[in-house]
Scaffold this active site. Structure first.
Site: not given
Ligand code: AMP
Length: 201
Positions: A19, A94, A133, A139, A150
């Site tokens: 995404k 989320r 990745r 990361r 996750r």
């Molecule tokens: P992502 O890059 O979208 O996978 O986000 C990385 C991390 O940021 C996630 O595993 C959460 O710890 C935090 N995070 C990002 N977006 C959200 C959200 N909408 N709600 C809660 N935590 C978030």
């Protein structure tokens, strides 16, 4: 945000569904502001702000940051006016509580979500992609333990958001996320275009 600020779209998918990459592409093609909550939080962590310090251990563990915190962050971002044909949300909402909070923020501006693109990838492939990745990008939340968390959090907290949008009759477009990157791009373009928006390029 005003009622004529353009399209409001969400790219929804599990960790590893692509995404992030695909949101960057779609927002470029359709001239949308790409709003990634993960990128916003990572920027806070990199800058060492109080918010960054608070969320860093939560993100590294693979858990979600608290709803009220992320809703405040996104609300401030949505209210910031800018050009372009609209916004594409990536990584938000989320949880069902976040989806409800977003609906409330949009309702105050007389808006609803125009289209939700769901990038569908089977779990086994998600796991392989994230671990690959992790090896390439370093990361902190791509370690085997954090990946496990996750994906679990996705199933228990995030997948129900799709049921919520189905239940309220939102425009959810399912897109097959398996295949090479160009194939998936083309499917997303078609699904987004079906909403009625012309590509900007
Ligand atoms: P992502 O890059 O979208 O996978 O986000 C990385 C991390 O940021 C996630 O595993 C959460 O710890 C935090 N995070 C990002 N977006 C959200 C959200 N909408 N709600 C809660 N935590 C978030």
């Amino acid at each position: 945000m005003t009622p004529d600020d353009g399209v409001i779209a969400i790219l929804f998918g599990a960790p590893g569904s692509g995404k992030g990459t695909q949101s960057a592409y779609i927002s470029d093609v359709f001239d949308l502001a790409h709003v990634s909550t993960g990128d916003m939080l990572r920027a806070e962590v990199a800058k060492g702000t109080p918010l960054g310090v608070e969320v860093e251990p939560i993100m590294s563990s693979g858990q979600l940051v608290p709803d009220d915190l992320i809703v405040r962050v996104i609300e401030a971002r949505l209210l910031r006016k800018e050009g372009g044909s609209g916004i594409l949300l990536d990584g938000f909402p989320r949880t069902v509580a976040q989806a409800q909070a977003l609906d409330a923020v949009l309702a105050r501006a007389g808006r609803t979500i125009d289209v939700i693109l769901f990038l569908d990838v089977p779990e086994e492939e998600l796991r392989e992609r994230i671990l690959r990745r992790g090896a390439e990008e370093d990361r902190p939340d791509d370690t085997p333990e954090a990946v496990h968390t996750r994906l679990e959090v996705y199933e228990s907290e995030t997948a129900p958001v799709l049921d919520y949008y189905d239940a309220v009759g939102a425009n959810v477009q399912h897109v097959d996320g398996v295949g090479d990157i160009d194939e998936v791009r083309a499917r997303l373009r078609r699904a987004f275009g079906a909403h009625g928006t012309e590509p900007a390029r």
